[in-house]
Design an enzyme around this catalytic site. Structure first.
Site, PDB file in Angstrom:
ATOM      1  N   ASN A  78      46.197  28.150  31.231  1.00 34.44           N
ATOM      2  CA  ASN A  78      47.030  28.533  30.094  1.00 34.44           C
ATOM      3  C   ASN A  78      47.781  29.821  30.371  1.00 34.44           C
ATOM      4  OD1 ASN A  78      44.830  30.573  29.347  1.00 34.44           O
ATOM      5  ND2 ASN A  78      43.769  28.627  29.027  1.00 34.44           N
TER       6      ASN A  78
ATOM      7  N   HIS B  16      45.489  32.168  32.779  1.00 33.41           N
ATOM      8  CA  HIS B  16      44.262  31.638  33.386  1.00 33.41           C
ATOM      9  C   HIS B  16      44.604  30.375  34.154  1.00 33.41           C
ATOM     10  CE1 HIS B  16      40.316  30.200  34.157  1.00 33.41           C
ATOM     11  NE2 HIS B  16      40.324  29.264  33.234  1.00 33.41           N
TER      12      HIS B  16
ATOM     13  N   ASP C  75      50.496  45.583  48.058  1.00 37.37           N
ATOM     14  CA  ASP C  75      51.697  45.610  47.226  1.00 37.37           C
ATOM     15  C   ASP C  75      51.386  45.207  45.786  1.00 37.37           C
ATOM     16  OD1 ASP C  75      53.253  46.297  49.405  1.00 37.37           O
ATOM     17  OD2 ASP C  75      54.077  44.296  49.700  1.00 37.37           O
TER      18      ASP C  75
ATOM     19  N   TYR D  49      60.730  48.978  46.069  1.00 37.48           N
ATOM     20  CA  TYR D  49      61.071  47.602  46.450  1.00 37.48           C
ATOM     21  C   TYR D  49      62.057  46.966  45.470  1.00 37.48           C
ATOM     22  CZ  TYR D  49      60.368  42.593  47.323  1.00 37.48           C
ATOM     23  OH  TYR D  49      60.544  41.268  47.573  1.00 37.48           O
TER      24      TYR D  49
END
Length: 236
Positions: A42, A109, A134, A228
């Site tokens: 979900n 989840h 990262d 980044y």
């Protein structure tokens, strides 16, 4: 149930409609990246500025999910607007996270294979790849075993991730839960969680993975979050 007057202003209705649309699309990303099977898993998202969140309905196949099928709940997990559908069996866990982690606006989840394998062993995924440094800034930790259906899983998520840089936790004998500043960020963390869980599992099969110096992990994580990408965008 129908949203009461407090939750039915035009602005709130617009925000809920937009979130339902976004979550309907994000659930298909779980399928695209092969993070779920059948009806498991979900995605939820907090309604901006409201004590409400939107979550997947329980037991509905992914190909049948629509914006209208997403269920609106309050932060105690009570259905506010569900169109006759019951919310996910993980609703109480998501609600607990939103109540206790105000910075979190998305929870995911999945039952992705490699992350679940680490969860079954009760073993954290060590930070041995730059991609882990990262995205996670640390190992992916293991949370306690908890039964499904009440807020026990939510308690384990909050206890494990409070003060931890990782947006992912492997709930023991269950699987990964991820959090984010947005639902999309939480989905991204779920995708990355499975990717590194697979890579590190293969590394273990080949031998002993080499650790990364903690100071290098710190530098990589800071660069990814603050340098980044393109100006005005975020890695999250």
């Amino acid at each position: 149930m129908v949203m009461n007057a407090e939750h039915s202003s035009p602005d709130v209705a617009t925000a809920v409609a937009a979130l339902r649309e976004e979550l309907s699309e994000l659930h298909q990303e779980l399928v695209r990246y092969q993070l779920v099977v059948w009806t498991g898993g979900n995605v939820s998202g907090r309604v901006p500025g409201q004590d409400l969140f939107v979550i997947k309905p329980s037991g509905v196949p992914y190909e049948r999910l629509t914006p209208q099928s997403m269920v609106v709940c309050d932060l105690d997990g009570r259905v506010v607007d569900g169109g006759g559908l019951q919310p996910s069996s993980d609703t109480a866990a998501h609600a607990y996270v939103y109540r206790h982690m105000p910075e979190v606006n998305g929870v995911v989840h999945t039952h992705s294979t490699y992350a679940c394998a680490w969860a079954a062993r009760g073993e954290p995924v060590p930070c041995v790849l730059t991609a882990m440094a990262d995205e996670f800034g640390a190992e992916i930790p293991v949370g306690p075993f908890a039964m499904i259906g009440d807020d026990s899983i939510g308690r384990g998520i909050v206890e494990t991730l409070t003060g931890h840089r990782s947006p992912a936790v492997l709930m023991r004998n269950h699987g990964p839960f991820t959090i984010g500043a947005s639902p999309r960020a939480a989905v991204k963390a779920a995708v990355m969680c499975e990717d590194v869980a697979r890579s590190v599992h293969i590394a273990h099969q080949l031998g002993r993975p080499l650790p990364i110096d903690p100071q290098a992990v710190d530098r990589l994580h800071d660069r990814y979050r603050n340098v980044y990408g393109q100006p005005g965008t975020s890695a999250q």
